[in-house]
Scaffold this motif. Structure first.
Motif: not given
Length: 174
Positions: A40-44, A161-162, A170-172
């Motif tokens: 959930k934290c990836a690429e942020l 986190a979702d 917008g990632v789900t």
């Protein structure tokens, strides 16, 4: 189909064991939920993980990672192993420090996971620990109970986190 080779999902998370002994199954579910939080934290970037969910809540992904570092320390080190260790962060991890970002929080979280795994590796699921503080202070719990509670804790916070991730970009899913 059964296999001794751990399976992974296309996103890299481990598939929890569907059969087998209790402890490996509990550990695999906890590993799955830990990997879900990390995903959930990836690429942020640091600014994105500081984005609050929705008013009036100030909940952020960075705060969740910090909180779960505290949770790992509390249940595996304080309760299961009986150690007197200080908090990792202030305010149960939710407070954000401009000096420390996601990389620092993930590193601290992973250190807490590793330490908890080290301390519990030789313990039986029936071994008892004592809750140190809070509304259940003084109660004994088994290591089995701690694992089940940790799975529940991660599952609940991964739901948060979702929502946070969807608000950020917008990632789900996952």
């Amino acid at each position: 189909m059964t296999t001794d080779t751990p399976l992974t999902l296309p996103d890299g998370r481990p598939v929890p064991l569907m059969t087998g002994a209790e402890r490996p199954m509990l550990e695999s579910w906890l590993a799955f939920h830990r990997a879900t939080l990390e995903l959930k934290c990836a690429e942020l970037d640091d600014a994105q993980v500081r984005t609050a969910s929705a008013e009036p809540s100030s909940l952020t992904l960075l705060g969740l990672v910090q909180h779960l570092a505290e949770v790992e320390r509390n249940w595996f080190q304080r309760v299961a192993a009986g150690l007197d260790v200080p908090p990792v962060y202030e305010e149960n991890g939710y407070a954000l420090d401009p000096e420390h970002g996601l990389d620092d929080a993930l590193a601290a979280w992973k250190r807490e996971i590793a330490r908890g795994e080290e301390l519990c590796a030789g313990r039986s699921l029936d071994d008892l620990g004592r809750i140190a503080d809070g509304p259940m202070a003084g109660l004994e719990v088994s290591l089995r109970w701690v694992y089940i509670h940790m799975i529940e804790e991660y599952a609940r916070h991964n739901g948060h986190a979702d929502i946070l991730r969807e608000r950020i970009d917008g990632v789900t899913g996952a």
